[in-house]
Write a protein that holds these residues in place. Structure first.
Motif, short mmCIF file in Angstrom:
data_model
loop_
_atom_site.label_atom_id
_atom_site.label_comp_id
_atom_site.label_asym_id
_atom_site.label_seq_id
_atom_site.Cartn_x
_atom_site.Cartn_y
_atom_site.Cartn_z
N LEU A 20 19.56 -42.67 -98.46
CA LEU A 20 18.84 -42.80 -97.20
C LEU A 20 17.45 -43.36 -97.42
CD1 LEU A 20 19.67 -39.25 -95.75
CD2 LEU A 20 20.73 -41.41 -95.04
N GLN B 72 17.97 -36.05 -89.45
CA GLN B 72 19.02 -36.84 -90.12
C GLN B 72 19.11 -36.48 -91.59
OE1 GLN B 72 18.74 -41.07 -89.43
NE2 GLN B 72 19.98 -41.56 -91.23
N ALA C 20 22.23 -34.77 -93.51
CA ALA C 20 22.81 -35.37 -94.70
C ALA C 20 22.95 -34.34 -95.82
CB ALA C 20 21.95 -36.53 -95.18
N VAL D 165 27.07 -39.75 -97.37
CA VAL D 165 26.23 -40.22 -96.27
C VAL D 165 25.43 -41.42 -96.75
CG1 VAL D 165 24.45 -39.61 -94.60
CG2 VAL D 165 26.04 -37.85 -95.41
N ALA E 96 24.58 -39.34 -101.29
CA ALA E 96 23.93 -39.88 -100.09
C ALA E 96 22.82 -40.82 -100.50
CB ALA E 96 23.38 -38.76 -99.22
N VAL F 146 21.09 -36.55 -103.33
CA VAL F 146 20.70 -37.43 -102.23
C VAL F 146 19.58 -38.31 -102.75
CG1 VAL F 146 19.71 -37.57 -99.91
CG2 VAL F 146 21.31 -35.72 -100.48
#
Length: 216
Positions: free
Chosen positions: A109, A117, A121, A131, A107, A86
């Motif tokens: 973000l 959130q 994820a 994501v 992911a 991520v």
């Protein structure tokens, strides 16, 4: 074990700002099925920490000393392909999103996303989903692909601190004519007036991958 009886999700958190890192670790630690096992402040420490702590999800900031989060993601994918990645960023630059996905992230973000959130994820990527922040995804589609070649990015990064063509040629092992050609092409592609503007445009769009130029 988590409250459900399943093994908790084992997290590595890579973030160079200690307050941000500790806050993220504390928030994720409140989740019953998540355990932050390792924290590092440098990108070049990611693979070793992931291996020694047997994590299954790595949260990587983009801007870190030693190695960017995108570079660390690529190394981690090569070394430990089972670990899900991520990428977190303060800067919503479309170019970062493309590079992160190419490096193996599942992911992408922004850091100011709500803790719930982020935790969601983490669960989704472990389940095999991707994501992506929807605003960043839309911006990336609108922006298009990075028009710069690897060599053009390399020369622009090296030119960031005002080095002369002769200095750039020496550092990069190229002739001065080749350096001029790469800079000229990059400037044209970015519709810029000069190299300084080309560097600014490329960095704002995330096309220099968050790396710092070669200081003189």
């Amino acid at each position: 074990m988590s409250e459900t009886g399943a093994a908790p999700i084992r997290i590595l958190l890579a973030e160079d700002q200690s307050m941000v890192r500790e806050a993220l670790a504390a928030l994720l630690g409140l989740e019953p099925d998540i355990e932050v096992l390792a924290q590092v402040a440098r990108g070049d420490e990611v693979v070793a920490a992931a291996r020694s702590h047997d994590v299954n999800v790595a949260l990587l900031d983009i801007e870190m000393p030693g190695m960017t989060g995108i570079e660390a993601a690529a190394q981690l994918r090569a070394a430990l392909p089972a670990v899900k990645i991520v990428v977190l960023t303060t800067f919503g630059r479309p170019g970062y999103l493309r590079r992160a996905m190419e490096a193996g992230a599942s992911a992408f973000l922004v850091k100011d996303a709500p803790a719930a959130q982020l935790a969601d994820a983490v669960r989704k990527v472990l389940a095999g989903e991707r994501v992506i922040d929807p605003t960043l995804a839309a911006a990336a589609l609108a922006e298009g692909a990075n028009p710069l070649t690897d060599r053009e990015r390399e020369v622009l990064r090296a030119a960031e601190f005002g080095a002369t063509n002769a200095e750039l040629a020496s550092r990069l092992g190229l002739s001065q004519g080749t350096v001029r050609n790469y800079l000229s092409t990059a400037i044209q592609k970015l519709a810029s007036r000069n190299r300084a503007e080309a560097v600014r445009v490329a960095r704002e769009k995330g096309w220099l991958q968050g790396l710092q130029g070669l200081r003189p």
